[in-house]
Write a protein that holds these residues in place. Structure first.
Motif, PDB file in Angstrom:
ATOM      1  N   GLY A   1       0.817  -1.215   0.000  1.00  0.00           N
ATOM      2  CA  GLY A   1       0.000   0.000   0.000  1.00  0.00           C
ATOM      3  C   GLY A   1       0.843   1.254   0.000  1.00  0.00           C
TER       4      GLY A   1
ATOM      5  N   SER B   1      -3.090   1.186   1.782  1.00  0.00           N
ATOM      6  CA  SER B   1      -2.870   2.507   1.189  1.00  0.00           C
ATOM      7  C   SER B   1      -3.552   3.602   2.005  1.00  0.00           C
ATOM      8  CB  SER B   1      -3.421   2.535  -0.241  1.00  0.00           C
ATOM      9  OG  SER B   1      -2.704   1.653  -1.059  1.00  0.00           O
ATOM     10  N   THR B   2      -2.889   4.737   2.070  1.00  0.00           N
ATOM     11  CA  THR B   2      -3.463   5.864   2.806  1.00  0.00           C
ATOM     12  C   THR B   2      -3.419   7.160   2.010  1.00  0.00           C
ATOM     13  OG1 THR B   2      -1.346   6.422   3.808  1.00  0.00           O
ATOM     14  CG2 THR B   2      -2.761   4.931   5.046  1.00  0.00           C
TER      15      THR B   2
ATOM     16  N   ILE C   1      -6.496   5.892  -3.749  1.00  0.00           N
ATOM     17  CA  ILE C   1      -6.709   4.768  -2.838  1.00  0.00           C
ATOM     18  C   ILE C   1      -7.734   3.777  -3.413  1.00  0.00           C
ATOM     19  CG2 ILE C   1      -8.476   5.922  -1.437  1.00  0.00           C
ATOM     20  CD1 ILE C   1      -6.950   4.886   1.043  1.00  0.00           C
TER      21      ILE C   1
ATOM     22  N   GLN D   1      -9.241   4.870   4.529  1.00  0.00           N
ATOM     23  CA  GLN D   1      -9.860   5.613   3.434  1.00  0.00           C
ATOM     24  C   GLN D   1     -10.925   6.584   3.950  1.00  0.00           C
ATOM     25  OE1 GLN D   1     -11.888   3.368   0.358  1.00  0.00           O
ATOM     26  NE2 GLN D   1     -11.833   5.104  -1.066  1.00  0.00           N
TER      27      GLN D   1
ATOM     28  N   GLU E   1      -9.285   9.648   4.868  1.00  0.00           N
ATOM     29  CA  GLU E   1      -8.954  10.467   3.688  1.00  0.00           C
ATOM     30  C   GLU E   1     -10.179  11.273   3.261  1.00  0.00           C
ATOM     31  OE1 GLU E   1      -5.990  10.715   1.951  1.00  0.00           O
ATOM     32  OE2 GLU E   1      -4.969   9.373   3.355  1.00  0.00           O
TER      33      GLU E   1
END
Lengths: 559, 559
Positions: free
Chosen positions: B161, B191-192, B196, B218, B221
């Motif tokens: 990620g 993932s950040t 994403i 997410q 985010e």
């Protein structure tokens, strides 16, 4: 008396200054390798008045192999000082075990107690009981005394040494310095090729840590590599040669008895110890008992005059999971227990070697059995590896077993490098092996509840939590690698003090949020404590009432 | 039905041919990453007649972050096929747990049983009891079913990620392929940063293994990184988005209760879980209970319609040895046990996450406590690391704890790479992390006595003993590295079949001597057995008589 340490100064925490952290240090004082280290212990040894100098064995070019005979010397002669060898005066015993049993506290014991941060009486009594050894040949005055025993920090040994295929004298000295720099507590010189005597001379004169050897490797060189041609006389001569040079402990495969050898025939991997297989081949070839076993008392007499410690070799250790804890291995261990007691009759220090390759669930039995049979004599194991399927990663497979076996009482761990089973370790492999084993040894110290063992963990974790990156690096086993990894993604100097790292980025850091929580509700002071307890009461009440309220009018600023 | 395996053909032994060795394979069928994998399970899912297609959520550029809104799309759009999402028809449950409890054996269960080499009834009954999960979202038909539970092989998860600081979509897809090539059983996309949603689409369409996520990353985010702005509505929307894409399991930090948070205030490292600290910060900021706990039943209803499994996050896991097994950690575990049972009421599959950083001697308590409290729900742990002092080597510090915790019943291990605490893993780190964890998982399988687990060790050890270097490499976890290490010192092709290696050189090889002993006295056939027994009798008699004979006239050919 002064002992070597590494002192790490730390930056202040938000809550106040941090005490420096003092770390055990094995790297020695440092020196020019061509002149060697100063003889730290020379006065202590002489001061006891129980040793004499003597001319020693004559130089024999065969000690360095046939290439040395051809060219008239080793490939690079030792040009530093040569002292006449010392030995005990006739009828005297100069071992630390002897002194300890007499109730004498030696400077070596005081030195060790300071390094370990323990009472010197613990050192003396453990050595007297045979549960710990201080390997200090009177001819290796350069070494800084250290102790191997289950009551003390778990130690790590690094193997170096050339072989018939590769490497030079200077390279081996560099590996020695490198290994002790990263924390090796002892080093074994396992050279088997040319220049074997002179390589050892260079190593001993430059080593701040005890040096171990496996004399049968050199004895075999002396008989042209034909193990059937080995004799007690050649072996004895080799042992005396190495005693005079200053070797501190020697692996002696005296437990490989003729009757044990057939027990290995159905194994998946037979005999994997080089020394063990040499002896087994000799026993079977001659249909005679192992000459090391037969002459064990004579070896004790020799070792007692120099204070050389036995490392009783496990020549029948398992070389695969399939062979672990089998009849051959445990039969040899019974013999090693017998030999331990025999050496103690001569006041000679002893440790006992252990495996090898052992499934994880069978590891513990090895150390518990050894400790019981050998009356607590220090156990010194090679790993063990807990799986056979990862050549190239056997520092890891073995560190897993090493942590388990040390947790239950193994006193010293022999490192395994990534090259195990595949090739000779280079400089990087030596470092990786040592650091991996420092991890295992330290994790075991923590698991054993060794006093103060966790202090370094706690100091580093506190530094991590407070984003004191510099302190975190300095407290690491390998500061350079830690810093390099950090810098790969965040190389800029300000990032060293940044309150985030590349894993989460600045917006998202759990450590930062956590610090915010502490700032708001937690930590030391009374005010905060009241606030926190009030908070807890409030939240408990909230839960008790089964409240389901949540944000009535959510704000989503980003969209 | 066909399942993926790697079959390793072996050369003959001196004693005869060797059976090929069959290895579990996670790498999938392979494909062009821009088109994705074929939907292996599409027919199985449709065949049950309990799902429906529906239009799904509208595309929202905010799903990919503000950069995507600015530029009108992700940095590299997914151009492969897009299927309409599936979900359970109204009132139906489509989880493997539901089927198992109904006594239905699904193709997924049969596939798993073949891969594990076990009876399918074991698979069905363990899934029905909640002691194992098969994470298979109906919207991820590309995945090859696998099972996570203590009765089966220990599994390994690899995290990949991007983050706010670094890396691209293609890099993450390459890491996915790389991780599964080396044996990752599941992959989490953590993932950040930007892209994403689209990164996850690429990963899911190319993944032969279950994909896990932590949806709160997410969701955060979506609210611009301000955890105080999080709401259940935003979170719920994110979960549905990910269900429709095909995420197989999601980490949900529903166990971080308001009343637990003050328990962390005196910790050395507070809250180190990102998800945990986000929730804790939200709870305290709003003085309200965790909205994930409050809405847990609604999450169960959603998960039941897609067959998404819970990975109940341990948001309060210890981040240092000092904080291990403390009140905060175990209070959360109590809540996770409650939530496990609640999910099971909805027939939703559950695993429970565990630490973290734990001293070696406290590791076992973690899994035994979790197994007891959570009625055997699979435990999924991050390491644990057994010391804090080795940043840069935390794949090793954690593999030690991972082996211990898996030995006592942990079903899946989340890998830790050398970059842990320091930076984002690159391709090499992913490989090192996966292989290190395959070692831990396999060592634990062997220690647990898992049927057949040791076969690969034994085959490799036999190859090693017989100098079948090619077979030794092929059976290794990392054949390329093993071969490269071997070739560093002995690069020539003939050395691949040479009966020695660089550690000892040709004159000195213990394996060779050992083979000579076996040839002379041991091994299979009756003749040899008689010879050996005769030998043993002879040597025993020799010892009984106390013979001390040795070579009367030693020959020392070399001098």
């Amino acid at each position: 008396m002064r002992v070597p340490v590494t002192r790490v100064s730390l930056d202040d925490s938000p809550s106040g200054p941090n005490e420096p952290v003092t770390l055990y240090r094995t790297a020695g004082p440092g020196s020019d390798p061509t002149t060697g280290l100063p003889p730290l212990r020379a006065e202590w040894i002489a001061g006891r008045g129980d040793v004499e100098t003597y001319p020693g064995r004559d130089r024999d070019l065969y000690d360095d192999g046939r290439a040395a005979v051809r060219r008239g010397g080793a490939s690079e002669e030792w040009a530093g000082a040569r002292r006449e060898p010392l030995r005990a005066r006739e009828g005297r015993t100069v071992t630390q075990m002897y002194y300890a049993r007499q109730g004498v506290v030696t400077p070596e014991m005081r030195f060790v107690a300071l390094r370990e941060g323990c009472d010197v009486e613990l050192v003396r009594s453990e050595v007297a009981a045979g549960r710990a050894i201080i390997p200090v040949n009177v001819n290796h005055p350069e070494s800084e005394p250290m102790i191997i025993g289950r009551a003390f920090h778990v130690k790590v040994n690094a193997n170096i040494g050339n072989s018939a295929v590769t490497s030079s004298i200077r390279e081996e000295v560099a590996k020695l310095e490198w290994a002790t720099r990263w924390g090796a507590d002892t080093v074994m010189d396992l050279s088997t090729g040319d220049d074997i005597h002179t390589t050892r001379e260079w190593i001993l004169r430059n080593s701040p840590v005890p040096i171990g050897t496996v004399p049968i490797y050199q004895a075999l060189e002396k008989v042209g590599g034909d193990h059937q041609a080995l004799t007690w006389e050649v072996f004895r001569d080799t042992v005396v040669e190495q005693c005079e040079q200053g070797v501190d402990y020697m692996t002696i495969h005296a437990g490989v008895l003729l009757r044990h050898v057939p027990l290995t025939a159905d194994r998946v991997t037979g005999i994997v110890s080089r020394g063990g297989s040499i002896i087994a081949g000799w026993c079977l070839g001659h249909h005679r008992e192992n000459f090391l076993y037969e002459h064990f008392d004579e070896l004790c007499e020799i070792f007692a005059r120099y204070d050389v410690a036995f490392s009783l070799g496990d020549g029948l250790r398992p070389g695969s999971l399939a062979d672990a804890n089998d009849a051959a291995q445990f039969a040899e261990l019974d013999t090693l227990a017998e030999l331990t007691r025999r050496a103690w009759e001569y006041d000679v220090q002893v440790m006992v070697e252990g495996p090898g390759h052992v499934p994880f669930h069978l590891v513990r039995e090895n150390v518990e059995r050894q400790q019981e049979l050998c009356d607590g004599a220090p156990f010194y194991t090679l790993g063990p590896l807990v799986t056979d399927i990862a050549p190239g990663y056997d520092h890891i497979t073995s560190a897993i077993g090493a942590t388990e076996i040390a947790r239950y009482g193994t006193a010293m761990l022999c490192y395994v490098t990534p090259k195990e089973h595949l090739g000779l370790p280079d400089r990087d492999d030596v470092k990786t092996g040592v650091i991996t084993y420092k991890i295992a040894a330290h994790a075991a110290d923590v698991a054993k509840g060794h006093p103060g063992a966790r202090d370094r963990d706690d100091a580093l974790s506190k530094a991590r939590f407070e984003f004191r990156w510099r302190d975190q690096f300095a407290l690491s086993l390998d500061p350079a690698t830690a810093e390099a990894f950090h810098d790969e993604t965040l190389p800029a100097e300000p990032a060293k003090t940044a309150h985030f790292c590349s894993m989460c980025g600045p917006k998202f850091c759990s450590m930062r949020i956590s610090q915010d929580i502490r700032d708001a509700y937690g930590d030391a002071g009374e005010q905060e404590r009241i606030a926190r307890d009030g908070m807890a009461a409030k939240s408990e009440e909230f839960v008790r009432l089964g409240g389901t309220v949540y944000l009535p009018d959510p704000t989503v600023p980003a969209r």
